[in-house]
Structures are given as structure tokens and as C-alpha cells.
Design a protein around this motif. Structure first.
Motif, PDB file in Angstrom:
ATOM      1  N   TYR A 191       0.836  -1.206   0.000  1.00  0.00           N
ATOM      2  CA  TYR A 191       0.000   0.000   0.000  1.00  0.00           C
ATOM      3  C   TYR A 191       0.872   1.258   0.000  1.00  0.00           C
ATOM      4  O   TYR A 191       0.598   2.213  -0.739  1.00  0.00           O
ATOM      5  CB  TYR A 191      -0.916   0.000   1.221  1.00  0.00           C
ATOM      6  CG  TYR A 191      -1.785   1.234   1.330  1.00  0.00           C
ATOM      7  CD1 TYR A 191      -3.057   1.262   0.767  1.00  0.00           C
ATOM      8  CD2 TYR A 191      -1.333   2.380   1.986  1.00  0.00           C
ATOM      9  CE1 TYR A 191      -3.850   2.402   0.862  1.00  0.00           C
ATOM     10  CE2 TYR A 191      -2.107   3.509   2.083  1.00  0.00           C
ATOM     11  CZ  TYR A 191      -3.373   3.521   1.521  1.00  0.00           C
ATOM     12  OH  TYR A 191      -4.145   4.649   1.617  1.00  0.00           O
ATOM     13  N   VAL A 192       1.906   1.272   0.836  1.00  0.00           N
ATOM     14  CA  VAL A 192       2.792   2.436   0.931  1.00  0.00           C
ATOM     15  C   VAL A 192       3.492   2.698  -0.402  1.00  0.00           C
ATOM     16  O   VAL A 192       3.573   3.848  -0.853  1.00  0.00           O
ATOM     17  CB  VAL A 192       3.834   2.242   2.054  1.00  0.00           C
ATOM     18  CG1 VAL A 192       4.908   3.325   1.995  1.00  0.00           C
ATOM     19  CG2 VAL A 192       3.156   2.260   3.414  1.00  0.00           C
ATOM     20  N   ASP A 193       3.978   1.658  -1.033  1.00  0.00           N
ATOM     21  CA  ASP A 193       4.650   1.826  -2.330  1.00  0.00           C
ATOM     22  C   ASP A 193       3.695   2.392  -3.368  1.00  0.00           C
ATOM     23  O   ASP A 193       4.044   3.313  -4.128  1.00  0.00           O
ATOM     24  CB  ASP A 193       5.211   0.486  -2.810  1.00  0.00           C
ATOM     25  CG  ASP A 193       6.355  -0.009  -1.938  1.00  0.00           C
ATOM     26  OD1 ASP A 193       6.964   0.825  -1.247  1.00  0.00           O
ATOM     27  OD2 ASP A 193       6.629  -1.234  -1.928  1.00  0.00           O
ATOM     28  N   ASP A 194       2.474   1.857  -3.406  1.00  0.00           N
ATOM     29  CA  ASP A 194       1.476   2.339  -4.350  1.00  0.00           C
ATOM     30  C   ASP A 194       1.061   3.768  -4.029  1.00  0.00           C
ATOM     31  O   ASP A 194       0.935   4.618  -4.925  1.00  0.00           O
ATOM     32  CB  ASP A 194       0.259   1.406  -4.322  1.00  0.00           C
ATOM     33  CG  ASP A 194      -0.749   1.737  -5.416  1.00  0.00           C
ATOM     34  OD1 ASP A 194      -0.340   1.886  -6.576  1.00  0.00           O
ATOM     35  OD2 ASP A 194      -1.948   1.840  -5.105  1.00  0.00           O
ATOM     36  N   PHE A 195       0.858   4.043  -2.739  1.00  0.00           N
ATOM     37  CA  PHE A 195       0.480   5.390  -2.297  1.00  0.00           C
ATOM     38  C   PHE A 195       1.558   6.407  -2.671  1.00  0.00           C
ATOM     39  O   PHE A 195       1.259   7.510  -3.139  1.00  0.00           O
ATOM     40  CB  PHE A 195       0.257   5.378  -0.787  1.00  0.00           C
ATOM     41  CG  PHE A 195      -0.067   6.723  -0.192  1.00  0.00           C
ATOM     42  CD1 PHE A 195      -1.351   7.235  -0.275  1.00  0.00           C
ATOM     43  CD2 PHE A 195       0.909   7.471   0.450  1.00  0.00           C
ATOM     44  CE1 PHE A 195      -1.653   8.482   0.275  1.00  0.00           C
ATOM     45  CE2 PHE A 195       0.623   8.704   1.000  1.00  0.00           C
ATOM     46  CZ  PHE A 195      -0.666   9.218   0.916  1.00  0.00           C
ATOM     47  N   SER A 196       2.817   6.031  -2.477  1.00  0.00           N
ATOM     48  CA  SER A 196       3.930   6.919  -2.804  1.00  0.00           C
ATOM     49  C   SER A 196       3.944   7.257  -4.293  1.00  0.00           C
ATOM     50  O   SER A 196       4.102   8.425  -4.674  1.00  0.00           O
ATOM     51  CB  SER A 196       5.257   6.262  -2.400  1.00  0.00           C
ATOM     52  OG  SER A 196       6.350   7.072  -2.769  1.00  0.00           O
ATOM     53  N   ASN A 197       3.771   6.248  -5.129  1.00  0.00           N
ATOM     54  CA  ASN A 197       3.766   6.480  -6.576  1.00  0.00           C
ATOM     55  C   ASN A 197       2.623   7.405  -6.985  1.00  0.00           C
ATOM     56  O   ASN A 197       2.808   8.325  -7.799  1.00  0.00           O
ATOM     57  CB  ASN A 197       3.650   5.149  -7.324  1.00  0.00           C
ATOM     58  CG  ASN A 197       4.893   4.291  -7.174  1.00  0.00           C
ATOM     59  OD1 ASN A 197       5.993   4.802  -6.966  1.00  0.00           O
ATOM     60  ND2 ASN A 197       4.740   2.984  -7.267  1.00  0.00           N
ATOM     61  N   LYS A 198       1.454   7.175  -6.417  1.00  0.00           N
ATOM     62  CA  LYS A 198       0.293   8.001  -6.775  1.00  0.00           C
ATOM     63  C   LYS A 198       0.462   9.437  -6.305  1.00  0.00           C
ATOM     64  O   LYS A 198       0.157  10.388  -7.047  1.00  0.00           O
ATOM     65  CB  LYS A 198      -0.980   7.387  -6.172  1.00  0.00           C
ATOM     66  CG  LYS A 198      -1.399   6.099  -6.841  1.00  0.00           C
ATOM     67  CD  LYS A 198      -2.599   5.469  -6.149  1.00  0.00           C
ATOM     68  CE  LYS A 198      -3.019   4.181  -6.847  1.00  0.00           C
ATOM     69  NZ  LYS A 198      -4.111   3.479  -6.129  1.00  0.00           N
ATOM     70  N   MET A 199       0.939   9.609  -5.067  1.00  0.00           N
ATOM     71  CA  MET A 199       1.105  10.960  -4.537  1.00  0.00           C
ATOM     72  C   MET A 199       2.154  11.737  -5.336  1.00  0.00           C
ATOM     73  O   MET A 199       1.974  12.923  -5.618  1.00  0.00           O
ATOM     74  CB  MET A 199       1.497  10.911  -3.062  1.00  0.00           C
ATOM     75  CG  MET A 199       0.383  10.470  -2.125  1.00  0.00           C
ATOM     76  SD  MET A 199      -1.145  11.416  -2.279  1.00  0.00           S
ATOM     77  CE  MET A 199      -0.556  13.077  -2.016  1.00  0.00           C
TER      78      MET A 199
END
Length: 428
Positions: A191-199
Motif C-alpha cells: 500500500y505504501v509503495d502504491d500510495f507513494s507512486n500516486k502521490m
């Protein structure tokens, strides 16, 4: 009948206000304000200090109100101490220290105000946290009046060699990796990796949109005067040309306000959570390092236990043989030597067992801390982003409605003039 944009935005705002009221119902006993930045210039360095005002009803504080001045380095000290004492709690990020390309702008009013707001949010996130708000270092930061009084507390932190040792141990654990990772933390990591990419993507696109809006605004500022100049040489078209020029100027001002809103509301929130993603990654690494250290110690304990069992078996076998005479070097017979070796193994195993037990407790505490903070962080993140997106949507609606009204007003005025001209022609 479909809702109008205004009614939809107002409904969202009403829902958001209700959520804020529910959150505000939770008792809060520490209120912190960061304001009144001041520049300090000396022959050695130049820096900014901020006033930090604290009002509290906590019994742990000797007074109900404190006022101190802090510089950016003091905030860094507080954050590092909190990370050392609570490695798997999610500590809100500080604004970045200036980089080379923005050194000239470091004392720009906009830069100082943006940093002040970020520092204010940082301290209030800590004040709202049920664990971090009780930290001794947080209390020291809020109450020690001068930087000189804060200095002794800085010296109590780990020294250079200790920090280097921790870094080397973390690197070794990282290289070794984990033998097994709980599924819930693997899901968190994904989730953190995906969240980082999106942000990062949203942050970049938003900044690109603002850049394009600024270019558009600059074009409008050059575009408007052209119509007024043109009107001077076209007597029959003078009024419509001036009208278009006025519309362009008004749209330029509205565009400038929209850019300011995006820069002050949406961009800081997005960038804040870009930094939050990095903070989350660091927290996940620290949790993994604690587990990796536990696994390494557990393996060492298992290996030593096996060695001890083999030694016990060997001693048992040798007990049936004849006792050897004392050697010239130590004056001990084989039985005495084996007894000492066995005692040494027992001490090593006991020490390793204690370390494994301590690390098992640390792993459990780290996991529980991260579980609790993860839920709290996601609730806060969703509320912050929702508020920023709703505010931006409302401003976009307002911006386009105002620009539309400007041009509609111009069209109505031109239609009115056309009607008058036709009526005049019919009368003649």
C-alpha cells in the motif's frame, strides 16, 4: 432534478464539518501555535526563529502556558529524538531543508510562511497523538525557554559511535533480509509503495498545471492591453474592444486567485503526503530491522543450543573412559577442561536467550505500535486529502462561474447595444 455544483460542494462541506466536530469532541489538552517568524543575522550564520506558544491543562506541565522561540534545527532535534524512542510510530514529516537551487529564496516571505504552517502542523500532529504527546522530549521542546537551556538535552542523545553502530546494524539486517514477514505488514508495504507512486504523480501533475496556469495568466496580462490599444484606432469598434479588454483583465485576476489557492491549499497538502510516504517507508524499514535482528539472534541461539547439546553428549560418552592426567600447560585433566567449556557454553546460551526474549518483546511492541498508528494515520490522511480536494473543487467551480459571468455580461451588453442601434435605425 440534478444538484447544482454549489449545492453539491456545500453538501460535501457540511459532511466534512460534521466529521471535524466529531473529532473535536475528543478531549485535547495541548494546544500549540507556531507564529511570528524572526530573522537572525550574525557574522557566522543567518537563520529564522519561530515563536512556539503552548497552552495546556496537562498535570505533567508546571504551568498552563509557555512561550519559546525555536529554529528549524530544534524541530529536527525533536523529530530525531521521537524516532529514536518510538521507531515504529508514524511521526509527521517536517518541511524539507532548503536545497541549493532555493538558497536565494530561503528568506522569502512566502517561503517562511509556508514553512511556518508546516512546522505548526508538525507540532500539532504530535500534540494530538496519544503517545507522542506524552514524550519527555516534546515537553522539553515546548517548555525550555532558550536554545542554551535546550542544549544539555541534546547532549543526552546517542553519540556518533553509537549512531554509527546502529546504522551498521540496520544495514546488516537489511542485507540479511527477513525469513518471514507477517501478511498484514506485507500488505502495508504494498500500500505504501502504491500510495507513494500516486502521490508523487499527482504532486507533479498539480505543479505542472499551476505552471501552465501561470503561463496562461501572463498571456492574459499581455493580451488585455492589446484590445485597449486597438480601441484607440478603431472608433466604431472602440466599445466592444474595450469590453473584451476588460473581460480579459478580470479573467486574469480570477486566474491569479485560483493559482494562489492551489499553491496555498492543494500543493502543500499533496507535498506533505509525498514526504509522509517516505516517512512510512522508513518506519516499515525500522520494523523490518527489528524483526531481522530478532531472527538473527534466534538463529544464533539455535546454533549455540545445538553445539551445547553435542558437547553434553560428548561429555557423557567420555565419562565412561578413563580420566586423563593433568596436562603441563593448564594443570587440568580432561574432565575439568570439559566442565569449564560446558559452563562457558551455558553462559553464552543464557545470554543469547535473554537477548532473544528482549528482541521478541521489541518485535511485539513494534508491531502493535505500527498497527495502532497505521489506522490513525490513514484516517488523518483521508480527512486531509478530502478537505484539500473539496476546497479545490469549490474554488474551480467559483473560478469558472466568475469567468463565465464576465463573458456573459459582455455578451448581454453587446446585445443591448445592438437592439438600441436597430431601434434607432427603424425610427429613422
Amino acid at each position: 432534478m440534478p444538484n447544482s455544483p454549489d449545492s453539491m460542494v456545500n453538501q460535501f462541506r457540511l459532511d466534512e464539518e460534521n466529521e471535524e466536530e466529531q473529532q473535536g469532541a475528543i478531549n485535547k489538552d495541548i494546544f500549540v501555535t507556531v507564529d511570528n517568524p524572526e530573522s537572525h543575522i550574525s557574522a557566522i550564520e543567518t537563520f529564522i526563529t519561530y515563536r512556539v506558544v503552548t497552552r495546556t491543562t496537562c498535570s505533567e506541565f508546571d504551568s498552563s502556558e509557555y512561550e519559546v522561540r525555536r529554529r528549524y534545527q530544534d524541530f529536527l532535534w525533536l523529530k530525531s529524538r521521537l524516532e529514536e524512542n518510538y521507531p515504529t510510530l508514524i511521526i509527521h514529516p517536517l518541511p524539507e531543508k532548503f536545497v541549493m537551487k532555493s538558497m536565494v529564496e530561503r528568506f522569502n516571505d512566502d517561503f517562511i510562511e509556508t514553512r511556518r504552517k508546516a512546522l505548526h502542523r508538525f507540532l500539532n500532529r504530535i500534540a494530538d497523538h496519544p503517545i507522542l504527546s506524552c514524550s519527555h522530549h516534546f515537553k522539553v521542546f515546548l517548555t525550555e525557554e532558550t536554545t542554551q537551556e535546550l542544549a544539555p538535552h541534546r547532549k543526552l542523545g546517542p553519540g556518533f559511535l553509537s549512531r554509527m553502530s546502529e546504522t551498521m546494524r540496520a544495514m546488516a539486517n537489511s542485507v540479511r533480509g527477513l525469513r518471514s514477514k507477517l501478511e498484514e505488514f506485507a500488505v502495508m508495504q504494498a500500500y505504501v509503495d502504491d500510495f507513494s507512486n500516486k502521490m508523487c504523480s499527482v504532486d507533479k501533475v498539480t505543479n505542472r498545471i499551476i505552471k501552465e496556469h501561470r503561463e496562461y495568466m501572463d498571456e492574459l496580462k499581455q493580451y488585455g492591453p492589446t484590445y485597449f490599444q486597438w480601441a484607440e484606432s478603431e472608433e466604431l469598434l472602440a466599445e466592444p474592444l474595450k469590453g473584451v479588454g476588460s473581460c480579459v483583465e478580470r479573467c486574469s485576476k480570477e486566474t491569479e486567485e485560483q493559482i494562489q489557492h492551489l499553491s496555498e491549499v492543494l500543493v502543500p497538502t499533496l507535498h506533505e503526503y509525498v514526504l509522509c510516504a517516505d516517512t512510512l517507508k522508513a518506519v516499515m524499514r525500522r520494523r523490518d530491522n527489528i524483526q531481522a535482528e530478532f531472527e538473527a539472534k534466534n538463529e544464533a541461539l539455535a546454533s549455540r543450543t545445538t553445539d551445547k547439546e553435542m558437547l553434553d553428549f560428548s561429555n557423557l560418552c567420555s565419562a565412561y573412559g578413563a580420566q586423563a592426567v593433568a596436562t603441563a600447560t593448564g594443570g587440568l585433566n580432561d574432565k575439568e577442561r570439559e566442565s569449564k567449556k560446558e559452563l562457558k557454553f551455558e553462559n553464552v546460551v543464557d545470554q543469547l536467550q535473554e537477548e532473544v526474549d528482549d528482541l521478541a518483546d521489541r518485535v511485539e511492541q513494534a508491531n502493535n505500535a505500527l498497527r495502532g498508528d497505521w489506522s490513525r494515520w490513514r484516517t488523518s490522511m483521508r480527512a486531509d486529502l478530502k478537505s484539500a480536494f473539496i476546497s479545490t473543487a469549490a474554488k474551480n467551480v467559483d473560478y469558472y462561474e466568475k469567468c463565465l459571468a464576465v463573458w456573459e455580461s459582455f455578451l448581454l451588453s453587446q446585445r443591448g447595444e445592438s437592439m438600441e442601434q436597430r431601434n434607432g435605425a427603424d425610427a429613422s
